[in-house]
Scaffold this active site. Sequence first.
Site, PDB file in Angstrom:
ATOM      1  N   UNK A 143       0.825  -1.218   0.000  1.00 45.90           N
ATOM      2  CA  UNK A 143       0.000   0.000   0.000  1.00 45.90           C
ATOM      3  C   UNK A 143       0.854   1.261   0.000  1.00 45.90           C
ATOM      4  O   UNK A 143       0.532   2.245  -0.678  1.00 45.90           O
ATOM      5  CB  UNK A 143      -0.942   0.008   1.196  1.00 45.90           C
ATOM      6  N   ALA A 144       1.942   1.241   0.743  1.00 48.21           N
ATOM      7  CA  ALA A 144       2.828   2.407   0.774  1.00 48.21           C
ATOM      8  C   ALA A 144       3.401   2.691  -0.613  1.00 48.21           C
ATOM      9  O   ALA A 144       3.531   3.857  -1.017  1.00 48.21           O
ATOM     10  CB  ALA A 144       3.953   2.182   1.782  1.00 48.21           C
TER      11      ALA A 144
END
Length: 203
Positions: free
Chosen positions: A47-48
């Site tokens: 996600u980052a």
Amino acid sequence: MVSVGKKAPDFEMAGFYKGEFKTFRLSEYLGKWVVLCFYPGDFTFVUATEVSAVAEKYPEFQKLGVEVLSVSVDSVFVHKMWNDNELSKMVEGGIPFPMLSDGGGNVGTLYGVYDPEAGVENRGRFLIDPDGIIQGYEVLILPVGRNVSETLRQIQAFQLVRETKGAEVAPSGWKPGKKTLKPGPGLVGNVYKEWSVKEAFED
């Protein structure tokens, strides 16, 4: 259940945006293209990379008249912490678009991406036109990130079709400046005369 060619379900969610907590409604974006991105969770690994990649390309989305909304089940407070402590170190200035909070997954359920067993959203990306119609979507399993360049390419293709009212269509791998196809009786059975497979892979 959502479907391409159908109205995107409206919603209202709290969000973190440019240092403030605000409320956002999808219907407020009518008249603009919208990329609606669901992701599993703040302070997670893939996600980052995804959220920061979209942020890095945000100026390109803006040039196309596109607004971006990111969504997870995390609270607005966690969004702020994630932006301030990690994402701002990955992309200059931090995240330039609203980070929305779908606690309980109600909106994710509307869009068919919420996993009630895991309690998170799957990686769903919805491309919504200025009329609020879903033109395309993609849903991936949690360990695999999405391609931001492909998202931009698809938006440009959808915009082409919209601008030409379907008089031109985008073949596989189409990018601005490349050949389009013009549907009509003369093209039936003759696509090979107008387009070659290698064009799908040329920059």
